[in-house]
Design a protein around this motif. Structure first.
Motif, short mmCIF file in Angstrom:
data_model
loop_
_atom_site.label_atom_id
_atom_site.label_comp_id
_atom_site.label_asym_id
_atom_site.label_seq_id
_atom_site.Cartn_x
_atom_site.Cartn_y
_atom_site.Cartn_z
N SER A 295 0.82 -1.22 0.00
CA SER A 295 0.00 0.00 0.00
C SER A 295 0.85 1.26 0.00
CB SER A 295 -0.90 0.01 1.24
OG SER A 295 -0.12 -0.02 2.43
N GLN A 296 2.15 1.12 -0.27
CA GLN A 296 3.08 2.24 -0.19
C GLN A 296 3.57 2.69 -1.57
OE1 GLN A 296 5.74 1.18 3.62
NE2 GLN A 296 5.64 -0.47 2.13
N ALA A 297 4.01 3.94 -1.62
CA ALA A 297 4.67 4.48 -2.80
C ALA A 297 5.96 5.14 -2.35
CB ALA A 297 3.78 5.49 -3.52
N GLY A 298 6.87 5.35 -3.30
CA GLY A 298 8.14 5.99 -2.95
C GLY A 298 8.96 6.32 -4.17
N VAL A 299 10.06 7.02 -3.93
CA VAL A 299 11.01 7.37 -4.98
C VAL A 299 12.41 7.03 -4.46
CG1 VAL A 299 11.92 9.17 -6.49
CG2 VAL A 299 9.54 9.31 -5.70
N TYR A 300 13.14 6.21 -5.20
CA TYR A 300 14.49 5.88 -4.78
C TYR A 300 15.38 7.12 -4.94
CZ TYR A 300 13.41 0.89 -4.53
OH TYR A 300 12.90 -0.34 -4.17
N PRO A 301 15.93 7.65 -3.85
CA PRO A 301 16.70 8.90 -3.93
C PRO A 301 18.13 8.71 -4.42
CG PRO A 301 16.53 8.19 -1.67
CD PRO A 301 15.74 7.20 -2.47
N VAL A 302 18.66 7.51 -4.26
CA VAL A 302 20.03 7.20 -4.70
C VAL A 302 20.02 5.82 -5.34
CG1 VAL A 302 21.14 8.62 -2.93
CG2 VAL A 302 20.62 6.22 -2.44
N ASP A 303 21.05 5.52 -6.13
CA ASP A 303 21.19 4.16 -6.66
C ASP A 303 21.28 3.18 -5.50
OD1 ASP A 303 21.36 5.45 -9.07
OD2 ASP A 303 23.43 4.91 -9.49
N SER A 304 20.49 2.11 -5.56
CA SER A 304 20.49 1.15 -4.46
C SER A 304 19.79 -0.14 -4.89
CB SER A 304 19.76 1.74 -3.24
OG SER A 304 18.37 1.87 -3.51
N PRO A 305 19.94 -1.19 -4.11
CA PRO A 305 19.10 -2.36 -4.34
C PRO A 305 17.65 -2.00 -3.99
CG PRO A 305 20.98 -2.89 -2.94
CD PRO A 305 20.90 -1.40 -3.02
N GLY A 306 16.71 -2.84 -4.43
CA GLY A 306 15.32 -2.54 -4.09
C GLY A 306 14.38 -3.63 -4.56
N GLY A 307 13.35 -3.87 -3.76
CA GLY A 307 12.38 -4.90 -4.08
C GLY A 307 11.00 -4.39 -4.42
N TRP A 308 10.87 -3.06 -4.60
CA TRP A 308 9.57 -2.50 -4.93
C TRP A 308 9.33 -2.60 -6.44
CZ3 TRP A 308 7.74 2.24 -1.65
CH2 TRP A 308 7.91 1.94 -0.30
N ARG A 309 8.08 -2.41 -6.84
CA ARG A 309 7.70 -2.45 -8.25
C ARG A 309 8.02 -1.10 -8.89
NH1 ARG A 309 6.00 -7.76 -9.76
NH2 ARG A 309 5.28 -8.72 -7.83
N LEU A 310 8.80 -1.13 -9.95
CA LEU A 310 9.27 0.10 -10.60
C LEU A 310 8.30 0.48 -11.71
CD1 LEU A 310 13.05 -0.84 -10.90
CD2 LEU A 310 11.75 -0.09 -8.88
N ILE A 311 7.76 1.71 -11.64
CA ILE A 311 6.74 2.11 -12.62
C ILE A 311 7.09 3.40 -13.36
CG2 ILE A 311 4.91 0.92 -11.35
CD1 ILE A 311 3.97 3.67 -10.36
N GLY A 312 8.19 4.07 -13.01
CA GLY A 312 8.55 5.31 -13.71
C GLY A 312 9.81 5.91 -13.12
N ARG A 313 10.13 7.11 -13.60
CA ARG A 313 11.32 7.79 -13.08
C ARG A 313 11.12 9.30 -13.16
NH1 ARG A 313 16.83 5.82 -15.53
NH2 ARG A 313 15.87 3.87 -14.81
N THR A 314 11.68 9.99 -12.17
CA THR A 314 11.62 11.45 -12.16
C THR A 314 12.99 12.02 -12.51
OG1 THR A 314 11.17 13.43 -10.83
CG2 THR A 314 12.11 11.54 -9.67
N PRO A 315 13.03 13.15 -13.21
CA PRO A 315 14.31 13.80 -13.48
C PRO A 315 14.82 14.61 -12.29
CG PRO A 315 12.54 15.05 -14.52
CD PRO A 315 11.92 13.81 -13.94
N LEU A 316 13.97 14.78 -11.27
CA LEU A 316 14.37 15.56 -10.10
C LEU A 316 15.39 14.80 -9.27
CD1 LEU A 316 11.01 17.02 -8.74
CD2 LEU A 316 12.63 18.09 -10.30
N ARG A 317 16.28 15.54 -8.65
CA ARG A 317 17.21 14.93 -7.69
C ARG A 317 16.55 14.96 -6.33
NH1 ARG A 317 23.69 16.31 -7.17
NH2 ARG A 317 24.22 14.49 -5.86
N ILE A 318 16.23 13.78 -5.82
CA ILE A 318 15.49 13.68 -4.57
C ILE A 318 16.39 13.86 -3.35
CG2 ILE A 318 14.00 12.16 -3.19
CD1 ILE A 318 12.70 13.24 -5.72
N PHE A 319 17.66 13.50 -3.48
CA PHE A 319 18.58 13.64 -2.35
C PHE A 319 19.91 14.18 -2.85
CE2 PHE A 319 21.91 12.04 0.52
CZ PHE A 319 21.45 12.55 1.72
N ASP A 320 20.36 15.28 -2.25
CA ASP A 320 21.64 15.89 -2.60
C ASP A 320 22.40 16.17 -1.31
OD1 ASP A 320 23.79 17.36 -3.43
OD2 ASP A 320 22.64 18.94 -4.43
N PRO A 321 23.41 15.35 -0.99
CA PRO A 321 24.12 15.52 0.29
C PRO A 321 24.84 16.85 0.43
CG PRO A 321 25.31 14.02 -1.16
CD PRO A 321 23.98 14.28 -1.81
#
Length: 224
Positions: A168-194
């Motif tokens: 029942s969750q949604a999210g955006v991967y902020p950095v390259d990483s492993p992941g088990g969620w269902r991938l349905i699209g991509r944003t051009p925005l940078r979600i995390f910038d250290p």
């Protein structure tokens, strides 16, 4: 409310047992009330769907003292968190290259892929908490028709900016990483910038909307 020692320097405050708007309100109220204390003995606060983990300095604060802080706040008038609601719009390209699980989500829901896109991009989501990787926001509010199990075997690599759903969750991967969620699209925005003053684009309490864009718009945004 249950208070559970989680380690020698942390206390878990359990406020419920499900992801719900009521539990979200309780968590956020206590989260911001604890923040307002500005107690130097508290090192960090970690809100979740129905709980808060309080990380404290064990040389300056005991579990009993931390529990007393929470209990005193609970006895007061229910605190209203004062942070203004921040609405974040995230553009998403639902191109099949970016959303390799889009068709499987559609098959699971028994609807066309265009309806998956419409439902996903028409909902309003709430950031419940951050975790997993820096800047990863767990979003509640995914339309029920799109609730889909996680992958049986996680991918070893998911590119930063990938938009995903799980259960029942949604999210955006902020950095390259492993992941088990269902991938349905991509944003051009940078979600995390250290290196940014505010590294994460999303914070607990934010409202999130996804806006569908085409591939040309995505490519143009990436090139800027």
């Amino acid at each position: 409310m249950r208070l559970v020692p989680a380690s020698d320097s942390s206390l878990l405050v359990v406020l419920g047992d499900a992801m719900s708007l009521d539990n979200y309100e309780r968590v956020m109220s206590l989260f911001f009330a604890l923040q307002r204390l500005n107690d130097p003995r508290i090192r960090n606060l970690h809100p979740a769907y129905a709980s808060i983990l309080i990380d404290f300095d064990p040389l300056r604060l005991s579990h009993e003292d931390a529990a007393s802080l929470v209990e005193n706040l609970a006895r007061e008038e229910p605190p209203q968190y004062e942070r203004a609601v921040n609405v974040v719009t995230i553009p998403v390209c639902y191109d099949l290259e970016f959303g390799p699980d889009l068709q499987e989500v559609a098959n699971h829901a028994r609807i066309p892929t265009r309806e998956v896109i419409r439902l996903h991009s028409s909902a309003t989501y709430r950031v419940h908490f951050l975790g997993f990787t820096p800047g990863f926001a767990y979003l509640g509010g995914l339309p029920e028709a799109l609730h889909t199990p996680r992958l049986a075997t996680p991918r070893k690599h998911v590119p930063a900016g990938t938009v995903a759903i799980a259960g029942s969750q949604a999210g955006v991967y902020p950095v390259d990483s492993p992941g088990g969620w269902r991938l349905i699209g991509r944003t051009p925005l940078r979600i995390f910038d250290p290196n940014a003053t505010r590294p994460g684009r999303l914070e607990p309490g934010d409202l999130v909307k996804f806006s569908a864009i085409d591939r040309a718009t995505f490519d143009a945004a990436v090139q800027r």
